[in-house]
Write an enzyme that holds these catalytic residues in place. Structure first.
Site, PDB file in Angstrom:
ATOM      1  NE  ARG A  94      20.218  35.087  42.729  1.00  0.00           N
ATOM      2  CZ  ARG A  94      19.677  34.523  43.810  1.00  0.00           C
ATOM      3  NH1 ARG A  94      18.513  33.889  43.724  1.00  0.00           N
ATOM      4  NH2 ARG A  94      20.287  34.568  44.971  1.00  0.00           N
ATOM      5  CG  HIS A 118      20.793  42.463  44.329  1.00  0.00           C
ATOM      6  ND1 HIS A 118      20.885  41.981  43.041  1.00  0.00           N
ATOM      7  CD2 HIS A 118      21.223  41.448  45.129  1.00  0.00           C
ATOM      8  CE1 HIS A 118      21.355  40.756  43.055  1.00  0.00           C
ATOM      9  NE2 HIS A 118      21.571  40.398  44.310  1.00  0.00           N
ATOM     10  CE1 TYR A 129      31.222  46.177  65.503  1.00  0.00           C
ATOM     11  CE2 TYR A 129      31.063  43.989  64.522  1.00  0.00           C
ATOM     12  CZ  TYR A 129      30.807  44.859  65.571  1.00  0.00           C
ATOM     13  OH  TYR A 129      30.133  44.417  66.685  1.00  0.00           O
TER      14      TYR A 129
END
Length: 796
Positions: free
Chosen positions: A29, A75, A119
C-alpha cells in the site's frame, strides 16, 4: 468436526497480527517500487485505464468508471482512496509529469477539493502509456488478483524513470518515504553517463542532476542538503518562493510568482494577512491574489518608503514562503524497504530496464523464430507445389494430408499445418516474393535479437536509445532554481531590520527617544536628557542598573519620534523593578564592542570588560559581581588609555591611569580603585577627557570648581586627595567638566536644578565651597550629573 481450542498468549497474537498488518501496509500500500516508482494503487489505476482502452488519443471516460474497474478487479479498498490517488496523478502542481489527463475539476493549488468522480473524466497521458509499453511482450510477471479470477502485472515495464521524475510520498508502519520529483532530461542524461561509466562518483552525477525539480518551481537554497540526501538517502533542503520587486508609482510591491512544493496558496495568504494584522510584518498596505490562467501571482503592496528586501526577509522568516523539505528516499527493492542513495536508485532502474529489454528481446526472438519456421515451410511447399497439391488432393482427411506432407517434404507438424491453411493467393508470384523477403527480414531480426542477448554492449545501446527517445519526447526545462549560497537560507535578525543611523536620548524621567538627528532631541517638562547615543537600528541598548544587572533592548524596537515628542517611557519596553535605578545607558554598536565598558562601585571597586562580552540574546545579564552592600555608581565606555577620577562622599578624590585596571569577564569583582575610610563611599565616576575643572557639590547645596591640574595623578588603590578644605561637607557628586557644561542637581524632594559650570565659584582644590542651590525643609541633594548639552531653556 470436533472443536479444537488452542491456547495462545495475547501478546504473541498481537505481535503476529501487527507484523502481518505492517508487512501488508509496507509492501502492498504505502511504499513505491524502486523499479516503476509506483505504489500498487497507482499501478492498478494505470493498468485498468489501459484495459479500458483509455489511451491519450481516445475520448475521456467518467472517473467513476475507472475507479469501479480498479475496485472490482484489482484493488479491494475504499473508492475514495482510489479516486484521490488518481486525482493526484492528474494535478500539475503535484506531479512533475502527469500520468492521468483529467477533464473537469481536479482540485487546485488553493487547496480546493476535486469534484466528485461522477462529474470528472479521465484518460491516460502519453507518458503513462510509455510506462506500460511492451507489457504484452512477456516483459513482466503477472500475478493473480485478490480473488484469483484475473491476472494483473506485478510491476510495469516502464521506459520512464518514474520514481525520480515524479517522486513519491507515503507513510507506512514505522517508516515513511519522501522522494522529491526531478527533471526528466537531467535524470536520463545521468543514466546515459552511468551506462558508459558505471563507477561514476556522485559529484559527477550531480553535474547532470544538480537537485530536485519541483512542479511548482520556486528555489532551493543551498547545496549541502541535496548532497547529503543524494549520498545517504536522507537529507533536508530549504525551499523558497520565487519573487520579484516591481514599482507601482511611488510605491513598491513584492510579486510572488512561484511557491514551495505542497504549499497551499490560500493558507499562505491567510498566514501573511494574520502576520500583517498582528504587526509582525509591517509597512504593507495591501495583499492581493491576482493568479489567473497565466499563472500564480500574489501581490504584496508596500507603503511608501518601505524597504522591500526587509519585508521579503520577514515573509521568508515568518511564513511558509521559505520552508524545509525532508528527503527520505525509501522504496521497495525486491519487496524489502530500503533507503537508497541517488546512484543506487539510478542503477536499479538501469538494471530493471536491462531485464525488461532482455525479456522483450527473448519474446520477439521466439516469435521471429516461430514465424521464420513457418515461412520456411511455406516456401518449401511453393517450391514443390505440384507434390503438395497431389498430396492434398489424394488425402482422405486433414490429418492424413498433414502426415503425408511431413513425410514427403520433411517438415514439422506446425509447418504442415501452415501449408494446409495457406490461401491460394500465396501462389501468386508477387506473394511468393513477399514470403522470401519476409523470411530474409526475419533472419536479420533473429541475428539482431541474438546479438542483443549475447552482447551486453548491444543491450545497453538499445537501453540508451530508448532513454534518449523518452528524453526527446517529454523532456522540458528545469523549473526549480538552485541557489548555491548556503547562508542565504538563514534569515538572521539583521535581515529583518532596515539598517538606519539613529540618535538616541535617555532622560532623567526615564524616557527613551529614537530620532534621525540630534536636532530632534527633546525632554519633557521638568525633565532633562542625561544620556545621548548614536548607533543604528541593528544595535542594542544596554541599561546598567545600580544592582549590577544589564537589561538589553534592540534599537529597532524603539519607535521613531521627531519634533516635540519626548519619546516613550522605558517601562513600555523593559520590566525593571522600581527598586533598581538605571545608572547608565550605552549603545552596543560595532565601535563599542571593540572598546571597554568600565564600571565603578560604591565600595571603590573598578572593573572593565571588552564591549563584545555584552553581545547577547538574553533580555537581562549580569555586568559585575558585587560584594554585599555594594552598588554600581557609574559606567563609562573607555579605550584603555584614559584616566579615571573617583569622588567620594567624604570629599576624597583619586585620579589614576585606566591601564592599571586589568580587563576581566562580565561577572567579576574587578580591582580596588580607592581605599575608603570607614563610613565613606564613592559617589562619582569620571573620565578625565580634556576637562579643565573638577566640580564638587555637597549634599547641602554648596559647591565649587577647581582646576583639574590640582588633582595630581596617583596610583590606583590609594587613599586619594581632598576636594575641599572642610571635612564637614558630605559630597553628593564630584564631576569633571568644562566651563560651558551644565550639571543637573537632583534633591530628595524631587527638585531639579541646572547649573552652568562657569557660574560656579572657582577655588583651589582645598578651597571653600559656596552656596549653589538653596534647599528648604531639610532637603538634601541626592544626585549630580553632567548634562550632554545645554537645557532647552538656556538655548533660547
Amino acid at each position: 468436526m470436533a472443536e479444537k481450542i488452542r491456547s495462545i498468549a495475547i501478546e504473541d497474537k498481537m505481535k503476529d497480527s501487527y507484523l502481518s498488518y505492517s508487512l501488508s501496509v509496507i509492501a502492498s500500500r504505502a511504499l513505491p517500487d524502486v523499479r516503476d516508482g509506483l505504489k500498487p494503487v497507482h499501478r492498478r489505476i494505470l493498468y485498468a485505464a489501459r484495459e479500458l482502452g483509455l489511451t491519450h488519443d481516445k475520448p475521456h471516460k467518467k472517473s467513476a468508471r475507472i475507479v469501479g474497474e480498479v475496485l472490482g478487479k484489482y484493488h479491494p479498498h475504499g473508492d475514495a482512496s482510489v479516486y484521490d490517488a488518481m486525482v493526484r496523478m492528474a494535478q500539475y502542481f503535484n506531479q512533475r509529469y502527469c500520468l492521468i489527463d483529467g477533464h473537469g475539476n481536479f482540485g487546485s493549488i488553493d487547496g480546493d477539493s476535486p469534484a466528485a468522480m461522477r462529474y470528472t473524466e479521465a484518460r491516460l497521458t502519453e507518458l503513462a502509456e510509455d510506462i506500460m509499453a511492451d507489457i504484452t511482450q512477456d516483459t513482466v510477471d503477472f500475478v493473480d488478483n485478490f480473488d484469483g479470477s484475473l491476472q494483473e502485472p506485478e510491476i510495469l515495464p516502464t521506459k520512464v524513470p518514474n520514481l525520480l521524475i515524479n517522486g513519491a510520498s507515503g507513510i507506512a508502519v514505522g517508516m515513511s518515504t519522501s522522494i522529491p520529483p526531478h527533471n526528466l532530461g537531467e535524470v536520463v542524461d545521468a543514466m546515459v553517463h552511468l551506462l558508459k561509466h558505471p563507477n561514476a562518483k556522485l559529484e559527477t552525477i550531480m553535474k547532470y542532476i544538480p537537485g530536485p525539480d519541483f512542479p511548482t518551481g520556486a528555489k532551493i537554497v543551498g547545496l549541502s542538503g541535496i548532497k547529503k540526501a543524494y549520498k545517504t538517502g536522507n537529507g533536508k533542503i530549504t525551499l523558497r518562493a520565487r519573487t520579484q520587486i516591481e514599482k507601482k508609482g511611488r510605491k513598491k510591491q513584492i510579486i510572488i510568482k512561484e511557491i514551495p512544493y505542497h504549499l497551499n496558496k490560500v493558507k499562505l495568504l491567510e498566514d501573511i494577512a494574520e502576520l500583517i494584522n498582528k504587526g509582525k510584518i509591517d509597512n504593507v498596505s495591501d495583499l492581493r491574489d491576482e493568479s489567473d490562467q497565466e499563472g500564480l501571482r500574489i501581490v504584496v503592496e508596500l507603503k511608501s518608503g518601505a524597504d522591500p528586501d526587509i519585508i521579503l526577509n520577514q515573509l521568508y522568516k515568518f511564513t511558509s514562503l521559505q520552508t524545509n523539505y525532508r528527503i527520505n528516499m525509501l522504496a521497495l527493492d525486491g519487496k524489502q524497504p530500503r533507503v537508497m542513495d541517488l546512484i543506487t536508485i539510478l542503477k536499479n532502474f538501469i538494471n530493471f530496464r536491462r531485464q525488461v529489454i532482455t525479456r522483450r528481446t527473448k519474446y520477439k526472438l521466439n516469435k521471429a523464430k516461430e514465424r521464420f519456421h513457418l515461412l520456411q515451410g511455406l516456401i518449401t511447399a511453393i517450391d514443390k507445389l505440384d507434390l503438395v497439391i497431389s498430396i492434398i488432393r489424394h488425402s482422405k482427411s486433414t490429418k492424413e494430408a498433414r502426415q503425408k506432407l511431413q513425410e514427403k517434404l520433411v517438415i514439422t507438424e506446425k509447418q504442415a499445418e501452415a501449408i494446409l491453411r495457406m490461401r491460394l493467393q500465396k501462389l501468386v508470384g508477387m506473394e511468393e516474393e513477399k514470403l522470401h523477403q519476409e523470411s530474409a527480414g526475419l533472419e536479420e531480426q533473429i541475428k539482431y535479437y541474438k546479438k542483443i542477448l549475447n552482447n551486453k554492449n548491444e543491450l545497453d545501446k538499445v537501453l540508451k536509445k530508448e532513454l534518449l527517445d523518452i528524453k526527446n519526447k517529454y523532456a522540458d526545462k528545469r523549473k526549480t532554481e538552485i541557489i548555491e549560497d548556503e547562508e542565504k537560507a538563514i534569515i538572521e535578525k539583521t535581515d529583518l531590520i532596515k539598517k538606519e543611523k539613529v540618535f538616541l536620548t535617555f532622560s532623567y524621567r526615564q524616557n527613551i527617544k529614537r530620532t534621525t538627528s540630534s536636532e530632534y532631541a527633546r525632554a519633557g517638562k521638568n525633565d532633562y536628557i542625561i544620556d545621548t547615543m548614536t548607533g543604528t537600528t541593528l544595535d542594542t541598548l544596554l541599561f546598567f542598573t545600580n544592582t549590577g544587572d544589564v537589561y538589553t533592548l534592540p534599537v529597532h524596537k524603539i519607535p521613531e519620534h521627531h519634533g516635540l515628542s519626548t519619546g516613550d517611557n522605558i517601562k513600555d519596553f523593559l520590566k525593571i523593578p522600581l527598586s533598581k535605578k538605571i545608572v547608565k545607558v550605552i549603545c552596543l554598536n560595532e565601535e563599542t564592542k571593540e572598546k571597554y565598558i568600565t564600571i565603578a562601585t560604591k565600595q571603590g571597586m573598578v572593573k572593565k570588560t571588552i564591549g563584545g562580552e555584552y553581545q547577547t540574546t538574553y533580555s537581562r545579564i549580569k555586568a559585575i559581581k558585587l560584594n554585599k552592600g555594594d552598588e554600581v555608581v557609574g559606567v563609562e565606555i573607555t579605550d584603555g588609555n584614559q584616566e579615571i577620577l573617583l569622588g567620594t562622599k567624604k570629599a576624597k578624590t583619586i585620579r589614576f591611569e585606566e591601564d592599571s585596571v586589568s580587563d576581566t569577564g562580565r561577572n567579576t569583582i574587578g580591582s580596588i580603585g580607592i581605599k575608603l575610610a570607614k563610613g565613606d563611599e564613592v559617589v562619582s565616576f569620571n573620565l578625565v577627557n580634556n576637562n579643565t575643572s573638577v566640580v564638587s557639590i555637597s549634599k547641602t547645596g554648596r559647591g565649587k570648581r577647581s582646576p583639574i591640574e590640582e588633582y595630581n595623578p596617583q596610583n590606583r588603590n590609594g587613599k586619594g586627595l581632598k576636594t575641599c578644605g572642610s571635612s564637614i561637607y558630605k559630597m553628593a557628586g564630584v564631576i569633571c567638566a568644562n566651563p560651558d557644561d551644565y550639571i543637573l542637581i537632583t534633591t530628595g524632594n524631587e527638585k531639579l536644578y541646572t547649573v552652568k559650570v562657569n557660574d560656579l565659584t572657582e577655588t583651589s582644590r582645598t578651597g571653600n565651597m559656596y552656596e549653589v542651590v538653596s534647599l528648604k525643609n531639610d532637603d538634601k541633594i541626592t544626585g549630580v550629573e553632567k548634562l550632554p548639552f545645554a537645557p532647552e531653556e538656556d538655548n533660547n
